[in-house]
Design an enzyme around this catalytic site. Sequence first.
Site, PDB file in Angstrom:
ATOM      1  N   CYS A 146      37.226 -12.549  56.217  1.00 55.75           N
ATOM      2  CA  CYS A 146      36.022 -11.953  56.785  1.00 55.75           C
ATOM      3  C   CYS A 146      35.584 -10.706  56.010  1.00 55.75           C
ATOM      4  CB  CYS A 146      36.259 -11.661  58.269  1.00 55.75           C
ATOM      5  SG  CYS A 146      34.809 -11.186  59.202  1.00 55.75           S
ATOM      6  N   HIS A 147      35.701  -9.513  56.594  1.00 55.09           N
ATOM      7  CA  HIS A 147      35.337  -8.258  55.933  1.00 55.09           C
ATOM      8  C   HIS A 147      36.500  -7.643  55.151  1.00 55.09           C
ATOM      9  CE1 HIS A 147      31.979  -8.528  58.754  1.00 55.09           C
ATOM     10  NE2 HIS A 147      31.354  -7.609  58.038  1.00 55.09           N
TER      11      HIS A 147
END
Length: 186
Positions: free
Chosen positions: A111-112
């Site tokens: 994800c991030h």
Amino acid sequence: MQSLSGKAIAILATNGFEQSELETPLKTLRAAGADVHVISLKAGEIKGWDEDDWGSAVPVDKTLDSVSADSYDAIVLPGGQINPDLLRVESKAIDFIKSFWQQKKVVAAICHAPWLLVEAGIVKGRKVTSFKSIKTDVINAGGQWEDSAVVTDQGLITSRNPGDLEAFCEKIAEEINEGRHERRAA
């Protein structure tokens, strides 16, 4: 999933991790036989973010000050917006991640969390994916961004979102069982 018996895995996180991105790998990799430690900046517990509000707390097994990459076969970096943003300004966290890469061990981010890979200087010349909102950050750091569920490049595993966690965990097990990875340019 392949057996991870006898393997040790670090999950580095702090408050604001995406709930499923820490808990699913933690449970899945432990179920495969790995000794998995949640590592954070401080002892106690860290609180997750569950979609649109604070989630559950997870106990911290070890603090960053008390561990070394030498003791682990891989590191897993959960995402969420808050967690990697807080960790990427912590030099000890970045050095810990770098040490896995330098030792040719598996580094997995979802994800991030590729923000942490950018900060550690790991993405340059590598095939990487991430949550779409940090695509430009990855490209600006020299990463070869792909819109794929899971991307692997010589022991570097990235995944774009929580919907891909099963494939992400499978790839972690596969890469750990392959052993150390050469770091030729992508």
